[in-house]
Design an enzyme around this catalytic site. Sequence first.
Site, PDB file in Angstrom:
ATOM      1  N   TYR A  25      37.926  84.265  25.368  1.00 22.10           N
ATOM      2  CA  TYR A  25      38.258  83.793  26.802  1.00 22.10           C
ATOM      3  C   TYR A  25      38.448  82.309  26.601  1.00 22.10           C
ATOM      4  O   TYR A  25      37.862  81.553  27.261  1.00 22.10           O
ATOM      5  CB  TYR A  25      36.942  84.099  27.666  1.00 22.10           C
ATOM      6  CG  TYR A  25      36.938  84.132  29.051  1.00 22.10           C
ATOM      7  CD1 TYR A  25      37.602  85.045  29.764  1.00 22.10           C
ATOM      8  CD2 TYR A  25      36.463  83.067  29.974  1.00 22.10           C
ATOM      9  CE1 TYR A  25      37.878  85.128  31.120  1.00 22.10           C
ATOM     10  CE2 TYR A  25      36.553  83.079  31.273  1.00 22.10           C
ATOM     11  CZ  TYR A  25      37.429  84.041  31.937  1.00 22.10           C
ATOM     12  OH  TYR A  25      37.537  84.048  33.263  1.00 22.10           O
ATOM     13  N   GLN A  28      44.380  81.802  26.240  1.00 23.51           N
ATOM     14  CA  GLN A  28      44.975  82.857  26.690  1.00 23.51           C
ATOM     15  C   GLN A  28      44.134  84.028  27.307  1.00 23.51           C
ATOM     16  O   GLN A  28      44.349  84.567  28.158  1.00 23.51           O
ATOM     17  CB  GLN A  28      45.915  83.495  25.309  1.00 23.51           C
ATOM     18  CG  GLN A  28      47.185  82.814  25.018  1.00 23.51           C
ATOM     19  CD  GLN A  28      48.124  82.833  25.907  1.00 23.51           C
ATOM     20  OE1 GLN A  28      48.198  83.852  26.600  1.00 23.51           O
ATOM     21  NE2 GLN A  28      48.933  81.856  26.025  1.00 23.51           N
ATOM     22  N   SER A  51      27.732  83.834  23.596  1.00 17.50           N
ATOM     23  CA  SER A  51      28.935  82.884  23.916  1.00 17.50           C
ATOM     24  C   SER A  51      28.683  82.278  25.114  1.00 17.50           C
ATOM     25  O   SER A  51      28.315  82.782  25.915  1.00 17.50           O
ATOM     26  CB  SER A  51      30.157  83.710  23.917  1.00 17.50           C
ATOM     27  OG  SER A  51      31.342  83.119  24.557  1.00 17.50           O
ATOM     28  N   SER A  53      30.974  81.397  27.053  1.00 16.18           N
ATOM     29  CA  SER A  53      32.143  81.875  27.826  1.00 16.18           C
ATOM     30  C   SER A  53      31.588  82.974  28.752  1.00 16.18           C
ATOM     31  O   SER A  53      32.233  83.437  29.889  1.00 16.18           O
ATOM     32  CB  SER A  53      33.333  82.409  27.171  1.00 16.18           C
ATOM     33  OG  SER A  53      33.837  81.335  26.393  1.00 16.18           O
ATOM     34  N   THR A  84      43.360  82.311  12.842  1.00 16.92           N
ATOM     35  CA  THR A  84      42.470  82.378  11.585  1.00 16.92           C
ATOM     36  C   THR A  84      41.124  82.901  11.657  1.00 16.92           C
ATOM     37  O   THR A  84      40.473  83.122  10.567  1.00 16.92           O
ATOM     38  CB  THR A  84      42.267  80.728  11.145  1.00 16.92           C
ATOM     39  OG1 THR A  84      41.618  80.414  12.371  1.00 16.92           O
ATOM     40  CG2 THR A  84      43.660  80.329  10.862  1.00 16.92           C
ATOM     41  N   HIS A 108      50.451  86.955  19.375  1.00 14.10           N
ATOM     42  CA  HIS A 108      51.362  85.983  18.406  1.00 14.10           C
ATOM     43  C   HIS A 108      51.455  86.927  17.023  1.00 14.10           C
ATOM     44  O   HIS A 108      50.474  87.819  16.879  1.00 14.10           O
ATOM     45  CB  HIS A 108      50.496  84.849  18.156  1.00 14.10           C
ATOM     46  CG  HIS A 108      50.998  83.782  17.231  1.00 14.10           C
ATOM     47  ND1 HIS A 108      52.352  83.987  17.109  1.00 14.10           N
ATOM     48  CD2 HIS A 108      50.523  82.886  16.315  1.00 14.10           C
ATOM     49  CE1 HIS A 108      52.669  83.072  16.232  1.00 14.10           C
ATOM     50  NE2 HIS A 108      51.604  82.421  15.632  1.00 14.10           N
ATOM     51  N   ASP A 191      58.120  81.030  16.701  1.00 18.05           N
ATOM     52  CA  ASP A 191      56.973  80.425  17.279  1.00 18.05           C
ATOM     53  C   ASP A 191      56.588  79.138  16.435  1.00 18.05           C
ATOM     54  O   ASP A 191      56.112  78.170  16.851  1.00 18.05           O
ATOM     55  CB  ASP A 191      55.852  81.350  17.678  1.00 18.05           C
ATOM     56  CG  ASP A 191      54.830  81.004  18.657  1.00 18.05           C
ATOM     57  OD1 ASP A 191      55.202  80.787  19.848  1.00 18.05           O
ATOM     58  OD2 ASP A 191      53.710  80.344  17.827  1.00 18.05           O
ATOM     59  N   GLU A 227      58.326  53.790  28.468  1.00 21.38           N
ATOM     60  CA  GLU A 227      59.557  54.040  28.014  1.00 21.38           C
ATOM     61  C   GLU A 227      59.566  55.458  27.157  1.00 21.38           C
ATOM     62  O   GLU A 227      60.425  56.426  27.187  1.00 21.38           O
ATOM     63  CB  GLU A 227      60.051  52.900  27.005  1.00 21.38           C
ATOM     64  CG  GLU A 227      61.602  53.149  26.869  1.00 21.38           C
ATOM     65  CD  GLU A 227      62.455  53.310  28.037  1.00 21.38           C
ATOM     66  OE1 GLU A 227      62.288  52.756  28.991  1.00 21.38           O
ATOM     67  OE2 GLU A 227      63.240  54.276  28.089  1.00 21.38           O
ATOM     68  N   SER A 252      72.283  57.440  33.645  1.00 18.71           N
ATOM     69  CA  SER A 252      73.330  56.752  33.709  1.00 18.71           C
ATOM     70  C   SER A 252      74.460  57.040  32.584  1.00 18.71           C
ATOM     71  O   SER A 252      74.008  57.608  31.410  1.00 18.71           O
ATOM     72  CB  SER A 252      73.004  55.306  33.826  1.00 18.71           C
ATOM     73  OG  SER A 252      72.495  55.059  32.282  1.00 18.71           O
TER      74      SER A 252
HETATM   75  P1  NAD Z   1      41.356  79.613  21.978  1.00 17.89           P
HETATM   76  O1  NAD Z   1      41.016  78.720  20.862  1.00 17.89           O
HETATM   77  O2  NAD Z   1      41.699  78.961  23.383  1.00 17.89           O
HETATM   78  O3  NAD Z   1      40.515  80.641  22.454  1.00 17.89           O
HETATM   79  C1  NAD Z   1      39.827  81.592  21.300  1.00 17.89           C
HETATM   80  C2  NAD Z   1      38.588  82.324  22.076  1.00 17.89           C
HETATM   81  O4  NAD Z   1      37.980  82.991  20.918  1.00 17.89           O
HETATM   82  C3  NAD Z   1      37.628  81.470  22.531  1.00 17.89           C
HETATM   83  O5  NAD Z   1      37.064  82.169  23.508  1.00 17.89           O
HETATM   84  C4  NAD Z   1      36.469  81.429  21.374  1.00 17.89           C
HETATM   85  O6  NAD Z   1      35.207  80.922  22.040  1.00 17.89           O
HETATM   86  C5  NAD Z   1      36.747  82.564  20.787  1.00 17.89           C
HETATM   87  N1  NAD Z   1      36.310  82.771  19.348  1.00 17.89           N
HETATM   88  C6  NAD Z   1      36.399  81.778  18.558  1.00 17.89           C
HETATM   89  N2  NAD Z   1      36.239  81.956  17.276  1.00 17.89           N
HETATM   90  C7  NAD Z   1      35.644  83.136  17.427  1.00 17.89           C
HETATM   91  C8  NAD Z   1      34.895  84.191  16.458  1.00 17.89           C
HETATM   92  N3  NAD Z   1      34.903  83.864  15.314  1.00 17.89           N
HETATM   93  N4  NAD Z   1      34.529  85.379  17.017  1.00 17.89           N
HETATM   94  C9  NAD Z   1      34.721  85.742  18.245  1.00 17.89           C
HETATM   95  N5  NAD Z   1      35.227  84.858  19.117  1.00 17.89           N
HETATM   96  C10 NAD Z   1      35.661  83.692  18.731  1.00 17.89           C
HETATM   97  O7  NAD Z   1      42.625  80.611  21.654  1.00 17.89           O
HETATM   98  P2  NAD Z   1      44.235  80.744  22.185  1.00 17.89           P
HETATM   99  O8  NAD Z   1      44.997  79.471  22.045  1.00 17.89           O
HETATM  100  O9  NAD Z   1      44.088  81.394  23.551  1.00 17.89           O
HETATM  101  O10 NAD Z   1      44.765  81.981  21.008  1.00 17.89           O
HETATM  102  C11 NAD Z   1      44.549  83.111  21.068  1.00 17.89           C
HETATM  103  C12 NAD Z   1      45.765  83.798  20.652  1.00 17.89           C
HETATM  104  O11 NAD Z   1      46.990  83.712  21.610  1.00 17.89           O
HETATM  105  C13 NAD Z   1      46.442  83.473  19.271  1.00 17.89           C
HETATM  106  O12 NAD Z   1      46.901  84.595  18.614  1.00 17.89           O
HETATM  107  C14 NAD Z   1      47.420  82.394  19.639  1.00 17.89           C
HETATM  108  O13 NAD Z   1      48.326  82.369  18.789  1.00 17.89           O
HETATM  109  C15 NAD Z   1      48.049  83.108  20.952  1.00 17.89           C
HETATM  110  N6  NAD Z   1      48.768  82.538  21.916  1.00 17.89           N
HETATM  111  C16 NAD Z   1      48.308  81.279  22.153  1.00 17.89           C
HETATM  112  C17 NAD Z   1      48.815  80.500  23.354  1.00 17.89           C
HETATM  113  C18 NAD Z   1      48.338  79.296  23.710  1.00 17.89           C
HETATM  114  O14 NAD Z   1      49.037  78.490  24.858  1.00 17.89           O
HETATM  115  N7  NAD Z   1      47.223  78.688  23.526  1.00 17.89           N
HETATM  116  C19 NAD Z   1      50.271  80.646  23.551  1.00 17.89           C
HETATM  117  C20 NAD Z   1      50.833  81.923  22.865  1.00 17.89           C
HETATM  118  C21 NAD Z   1      50.018  82.626  22.081  1.00 17.89           C
HETATM  119 MG    MG Z   2      53.890  78.599  20.526  1.00 19.86          MG
END
Ligand code: NAD
Ligand code: MG
Length: 343
Positions: A25, A28, A51, A53, A84, A108, A191, A227, A252
Amino acid sequence: MANIYYESDINRAAIAERKVAILGYGSQGHAHALNLKESGVDVCVGLREGSGSVAKAEEAGLTVRSLSEASAWADVIMILLPDTDQAEVYQEHVAPNLKAGDALAFAHGFNIRFDLITPPEDVDVIMIAPKGPGHLVRRTYVEGGGVPCLIAVEQDPTGGAKDLALAYADGVGGARAGIIETTFTEECETDLFGEQVVLCGGVTELVRSAFDTLVDAGYQPEICYFECLHELKLIVDLMYEQGIGGMRYSVSDTAEYGDLTRGPRVIDDQVRVTMKKVLEEIQSGTFAEEWVAEAHSGRENFYALEEKGRQHRIEQVGSKLRAMMPWISAGKVSVQEASGGQG
Ligand code: NAD
Ligand code: MG
């Protein structure tokens, strides 16, 4: 040219009878869960025990389950955890709960492209990747718009994977802006390259290098900030709305002549050679290997570099100046607030 799908191309029945679990949560996760729910999709959020969240998601009206229970309940499992951490959570909570015909979804291509997760052959594997940060995926949806989405199908044992990916992308608002089909490989490599070379890495280093050059030459840091950083948004907005040509029309002639003659000297052949090397590190898996090792060994280098970034003088000047311009961030919900932050 790519085939672009809009709302009239979507078979909404493809997701109407499915149960969707959103694991995570964060940026994304909160956006997908809330947008899908408001689009009428049967959705729940899967979170770690304890959690932070949980309360946030429940307050937003979402059903929350444990990672394992959510995976067992759902027949579409979207993994929105940090790239990761996905493989470990997949092994422990998702894989034991996958049934033939389920769909495993990603935003992703990282874990599939670099073989960190290998799903069973009887499961659909799809990607729905909004081309924007999560808070925008949510904000634009609420405003009646959407963020363009990429979809991809890696495995399709049910024969319905593409329709499902399209319907999911529609549910998060993507079909209002346009959905383009890609592959896990193309999405993942472009990406990573985009964020390293332009969007995050390239632009921050360009801004800081230019700021340093001016400040070191004796100009007032506040002027250098306006700037090199503040005005960037105005220029990017013009490019976003009207392309590079539209931006050049608006500035300009003096600015345009400087752009045309000096731009290629700053981003010169040496920079293009480096860009190609950075791309090769992505394609060969070198970058992925390095990043996963860094993440799993405590992120020492990551945190040190982050701290070094915070110490750069442009950040001190910037926070002082932005505090005097509260309207800049007025009404914008921070990602931390919207998603309850990490937890
Ligand atoms: P985030 O770091 O914002 O959120 C991750 C969520 O996972 C959090 O709720 C966190 O508490 C939870 N979490 C973290 N470690 C955990 C674990 N070990 N076990 C269970 N829960 C865990 O992540 P994000 O940026 O939303 O990215 C999620 C996916 O979306 C990734 O694959 C990322 O590449 C992809 N993505 C992200 C964006 C972006 O704008 N952030 C854009 C496109 C795609
Ligand atoms: Mg990206």
